[in-house]
Design a protein around this motif. Structure first.
Motif, PDB file in Angstrom:
ATOM      1  N   ASP A   1       0.862  -1.176   0.000  1.00 41.61           N
ATOM      2  CA  ASP A   1       0.000   0.000   0.000  1.00 41.61           C
ATOM      3  C   ASP A   1       0.900   1.228   0.000  1.00 41.61           C
ATOM      4  OD1 ASP A   1      -1.780   2.059   0.379  1.00 41.61           O
ATOM      5  OD2 ASP A   1      -2.704   1.222   2.182  1.00 41.61           O
ATOM      6  N   VAL A   2       1.008   1.899  -1.148  1.00 42.36           N
ATOM      7  CA  VAL A   2       1.919   3.046  -1.236  1.00 42.36           C
ATOM      8  C   VAL A   2       1.417   4.234  -0.429  1.00 42.36           C
ATOM      9  CG1 VAL A   2       2.922   2.377  -3.454  1.00 42.36           C
ATOM     10  CG2 VAL A   2       0.931   3.907  -3.407  1.00 42.36           C
ATOM     11  N   ASN A   3       0.167   4.194   0.004  1.00 48.89           N
ATOM     12  CA  ASN A   3      -0.363   5.271   0.843  1.00 48.89           C
ATOM     13  C   ASN A   3      -0.005   5.064   2.316  1.00 48.89           C
ATOM     14  OD1 ASN A   3      -1.677   6.793  -1.209  1.00 48.89           O
ATOM     15  ND2 ASN A   3      -3.164   5.147  -1.323  1.00 48.89           N
ATOM     16  N   ALA A   4       0.437   3.870   2.658  1.00 49.73           N
ATOM     17  CA  ALA A   4       0.854   3.562   4.033  1.00 49.73           C
ATOM     18  C   ALA A   4       2.073   2.649   3.973  1.00 49.73           C
ATOM     19  CB  ALA A   4      -0.287   2.902   4.797  1.00 49.73           C
ATOM     20  N   PRO A   5       3.186   3.146   3.433  1.00 49.73           N
ATOM     21  CA  PRO A   5       4.362   2.286   3.228  1.00 49.73           C
ATOM     22  C   PRO A   5       4.942   1.709   4.518  1.00 49.73           C
ATOM     23  CG  PRO A   5       4.922   4.580   2.826  1.00 49.73           C
ATOM     24  CD  PRO A   5       3.434   4.520   3.006  1.00 49.73           C
ATOM     25  N   GLU A   6       4.781   2.422   5.639  1.00 43.60           N
ATOM     26  CA  GLU A   6       5.295   1.892   6.902  1.00 43.60           C
ATOM     27  C   GLU A   6       4.578   0.604   7.285  1.00 43.60           C
ATOM     28  OE1 GLU A   6       1.876   4.504   7.594  1.00 43.60           O
ATOM     29  OE2 GLU A   6       3.754   4.848   6.534  1.00 43.60           O
ATOM     30  N   GLY A   7       3.332   0.456   6.847  1.00 42.45           N
ATOM     31  CA  GLY A   7       2.586  -0.766   7.114  1.00 42.45           C
ATOM     32  C   GLY A   7       3.083  -1.949   6.302  1.00 42.45           C
ATOM     33  N   SER A   8       3.833  -1.680   5.252  1.00 46.15           N
ATOM     34  CA  SER A   8       4.365  -2.746   4.405  1.00 46.15           C
ATOM     35  C   SER A   8       5.768  -3.169   4.807  1.00 46.15           C
ATOM     36  CB  SER A   8       4.385  -2.289   2.940  1.00 46.15           C
ATOM     37  OG  SER A   8       3.082  -1.997   2.500  1.00 46.15           O
TER      38      SER A   8
ATOM     39  N   GLY B   1     -17.567   7.623 -11.181  1.00 40.70           N
ATOM     40  CA  GLY B   1     -16.607   7.621 -12.278  1.00 40.70           C
ATOM     41  C   GLY B   1     -16.953   8.634 -13.353  1.00 40.70           C
ATOM     42  N   ALA B   2     -18.245   8.806 -13.609  1.00 43.96           N
ATOM     43  CA  ALA B   2     -18.682   9.747 -14.639  1.00 43.96           C
ATOM     44  C   ALA B   2     -18.383  11.186 -14.249  1.00 43.96           C
ATOM     45  CB  ALA B   2     -20.174   9.571 -14.904  1.00 43.96           C
ATOM     46  N   SER B   3     -18.322  11.466 -12.958  1.00 43.86           N
ATOM     47  CA  SER B   3     -18.073  12.834 -12.510  1.00 43.86           C
ATOM     48  C   SER B   3     -16.587  13.182 -12.465  1.00 43.86           C
ATOM     49  CB  SER B   3     -18.695  13.062 -11.128  1.00 43.86           C
ATOM     50  OG  SER B   3     -18.022  12.280 -10.170  1.00 43.86           O
ATOM     51  N   MET B   4     -15.730  12.205 -12.701  1.00 47.36           N
ATOM     52  CA  MET B   4     -14.287  12.438 -12.651  1.00 47.36           C
ATOM     53  C   MET B   4     -13.763  12.749 -14.051  1.00 47.36           C
ATOM     54  SD  MET B   4     -13.290   9.367 -10.029  1.00 47.36           S
ATOM     55  CE  MET B   4     -11.558   9.720 -10.066  1.00 47.36           C
ATOM     56  N   ALA B   5     -12.635  13.435 -14.124  1.00 48.24           N
ATOM     57  CA  ALA B   5     -11.994  13.720 -15.408  1.00 48.24           C
ATOM     58  C   ALA B   5     -11.637  12.411 -16.094  1.00 48.24           C
ATOM     59  CB  ALA B   5     -10.754  14.572 -15.191  1.00 48.24           C
ATOM     60  N   ALA B   6     -11.674  12.422 -17.405  1.00 45.33           N
ATOM     61  CA  ALA B   6     -11.457  11.203 -18.185  1.00 45.33           C
ATOM     62  C   ALA B   6     -10.113  10.549 -17.904  1.00 45.33           C
ATOM     63  CB  ALA B   6     -11.581  11.515 -19.674  1.00 45.33           C
ATOM     64  N   ASP B   7      -9.098  11.337 -17.620  1.00 42.25           N
ATOM     65  CA  ASP B   7      -7.763  10.778 -17.415  1.00 42.25           C
ATOM     66  C   ASP B   7      -7.384  10.648 -15.943  1.00 42.25           C
ATOM     67  OD1 ASP B   7      -7.531  13.468 -16.887  1.00 42.25           O
ATOM     68  OD2 ASP B   7      -5.685  13.735 -18.035  1.00 42.25           O
ATOM     69  N   SER B   8      -8.320  10.855 -15.025  1.00 42.77           N
ATOM     70  CA  SER B   8      -7.972  10.835 -13.603  1.00 42.77           C
ATOM     71  C   SER B   8      -7.495   9.460 -13.137  1.00 42.77           C
ATOM     72  CB  SER B   8      -9.136  11.329 -12.736  1.00 42.77           C
ATOM     73  OG  SER B   8     -10.253  10.489 -12.893  1.00 42.77           O
ATOM     74  N   MET B   9      -8.094   8.378 -13.626  1.00 37.78           N
ATOM     75  CA  MET B   9      -7.649   7.050 -13.214  1.00 37.78           C
ATOM     76  C   MET B   9      -6.268   6.756 -13.787  1.00 37.78           C
ATOM     77  SD  MET B   9      -7.851   4.414 -11.368  1.00 37.78           S
ATOM     78  CE  MET B   9      -9.463   4.518 -10.646  1.00 37.78           C
ATOM     79  N   GLN B  10      -6.030   7.151 -15.034  1.00 41.56           N
ATOM     80  CA  GLN B  10      -4.701   6.943 -15.621  1.00 41.56           C
ATOM     81  C   GLN B  10      -3.643   7.721 -14.841  1.00 41.56           C
ATOM     82  OE1 GLN B  10      -3.901   4.632 -17.738  1.00 41.56           O
ATOM     83  NE2 GLN B  10      -6.052   4.063 -17.849  1.00 41.56           N
ATOM     84  N   ASN B  11      -3.987   8.927 -14.410  1.00 45.84           N
ATOM     85  CA  ASN B  11      -3.070   9.722 -13.596  1.00 45.84           C
ATOM     86  C   ASN B  11      -2.816   9.051 -12.254  1.00 45.84           C
ATOM     87  OD1 ASN B  11      -2.883  11.664 -15.606  1.00 45.84           O
ATOM     88  ND2 ASN B  11      -4.424  12.999 -14.678  1.00 45.84           N
ATOM     89  N   ALA B  12      -3.870   8.506 -11.650  1.00 50.37           N
ATOM     90  CA  ALA B  12      -3.725   7.817 -10.362  1.00 50.37           C
ATOM     91  C   ALA B  12      -2.850   6.578 -10.504  1.00 50.37           C
ATOM     92  CB  ALA B  12      -5.098   7.445  -9.807  1.00 50.37           C
ATOM     93  N   LEU B  13      -3.047   5.831 -11.581  1.00 53.86           N
ATOM     94  CA  LEU B  13      -2.238   4.626 -11.816  1.00 53.86           C
ATOM     95  C   LEU B  13      -0.771   4.994 -12.049  1.00 53.86           C
ATOM     96  CD1 LEU B  13      -4.739   2.651 -14.071  1.00 53.86           C
ATOM     97  CD2 LEU B  13      -4.029   2.026 -11.754  1.00 53.86           C
ATOM     98  N   ALA B  14      -0.531   6.043 -12.809  1.00 55.47           N
ATOM     99  CA  ALA B  14       0.851   6.481 -13.064  1.00 55.47           C
ATOM    100  C   ALA B  14       1.512   6.958 -11.774  1.00 55.47           C
ATOM    101  CB  ALA B  14       0.865   7.591 -14.120  1.00 55.47           C
ATOM    102  N   ALA B  15       0.774   7.686 -10.950  1.00 53.46           N
ATOM    103  CA  ALA B  15       1.317   8.150  -9.673  1.00 53.46           C
ATOM    104  C   ALA B  15       1.607   6.980  -8.746  1.00 53.46           C
ATOM    105  CB  ALA B  15       0.344   9.131  -9.013  1.00 53.46           C
ATOM    106  N   ALA B  16       0.722   5.991  -8.737  1.00 54.44           N
ATOM    107  CA  ALA B  16       0.929   4.809  -7.897  1.00 54.44           C
ATOM    108  C   ALA B  16       2.162   4.033  -8.358  1.00 54.44           C
ATOM    109  CB  ALA B  16      -0.307   3.912  -7.931  1.00 54.44           C
ATOM    110  N   ARG B  17       2.339   3.900  -9.661  1.00 54.93           N
ATOM    111  CA  ARG B  17       3.525   3.210 -10.192  1.00 54.93           C
ATOM    112  C   ARG B  17       4.800   3.953  -9.796  1.00 54.93           C
ATOM    113  NH1 ARG B  17       5.133  -0.606 -13.506  1.00 54.93           N
ATOM    114  NH2 ARG B  17       3.046  -1.167 -14.188  1.00 54.93           N
ATOM    115  N   ALA B  18       4.799   5.262  -9.944  1.00 56.01           N
ATOM    116  CA  ALA B  18       5.982   6.055  -9.596  1.00 56.01           C
ATOM    117  C   ALA B  18       6.294   5.924  -8.105  1.00 56.01           C
ATOM    118  CB  ALA B  18       5.760   7.523  -9.969  1.00 56.01           C
ATOM    119  N   GLU B  19       5.272   5.941  -7.270  1.00 56.14           N
ATOM    120  CA  GLU B  19       5.493   5.828  -5.830  1.00 56.14           C
ATOM    121  C   GLU B  19       5.970   4.423  -5.461  1.00 56.14           C
ATOM    122  OE1 GLU B  19       6.058   6.995  -2.035  1.00 56.14           O
ATOM    123  OE2 GLU B  19       5.719   8.237  -3.800  1.00 56.14           O
ATOM    124  N   LEU B  20       5.421   3.396  -6.109  1.00 53.59           N
ATOM    125  CA  LEU B  20       5.860   2.021  -5.843  1.00 53.59           C
ATOM    126  C   LEU B  20       7.304   1.823  -6.297  1.00 53.59           C
ATOM    127  CD1 LEU B  20       5.163  -0.772  -4.749  1.00 53.59           C
ATOM    128  CD2 LEU B  20       4.167  -1.328  -6.985  1.00 53.59           C
TER     129      LEU B  20
END
Length: 141
Positions: free
Chosen positions: A10-17, A50-69
């Motif tokens: 969990d990249v949001n709680a790395p100390e837990g990992s 999901g419809a209320s979010m920007a079209a690329d918000s999930m792709q941005n979240a996935l890219a940020a998660a990859r970079a943090e991991l």
């Protein structure tokens, strides 16, 4: 015995990992196994959300998660331990199991948090993985 290991991070709680990472690293070293690191980005859950979010918000979240991991791995996983980075979208326990199956993983390593009342009502991700995975599952406290 185990040539491929999957460590859920969990990249949001790395100390837990940290403890589960220590265990997975020790196992990978002992078995000369490849360590697959997985972070799961929760999906939006409901179509209306999901419809209320920007079209690329999930792709941005996935890219940020990859970079943090990748950053976490560079500071946590020793250079001599072969590892690969994976990021998935969806329900945490479901994506851990799906990724383990897709990668033909021998064993899954997950961390366990202290049980809380909500865990008894809905079940923690570690317990769901342990119940439903066909692979060996090591739950690290």
């Amino acid at each position: 015995m185990f040539k491929t290991l999957l460590l859920a991070v969990d990249v949001n709680a790395p100390e837990g990992s940290a403890r589960s990472a220590q265990a997975a690293i020790a196992m990978a070293r002992a078995e000369a196994a490849t360590l697959h690191l997985l972070n799961v980005v929760p999906d939006t859950g409901m179509a209306i959300v999901g419809a209320s979010m920007a079209a690329d918000s999930m792709q941005n979240a996935l890219a940020a998660a990859r970079a943090e991991l990748e950053r976490w791995a560079s500071t946590t996983i020793p250079a001599e331990v072969a590892h690969q980075i994976h990021v998935a979208e969806g329900t945490v326990y479901d994506q851990i199991i799906r990724t383990a199956n897709r990668l033909d993983i021998d064993a899954i390593v997950v961390g366990a948090h202290r049980p809380e009342l909500k865990d008894y009502l809905i079940g923690p991700n570690a317990a769901r993985v342990a119940r439903h995975a066909t692979q060996s599952v090591f739950v690290i406290r």
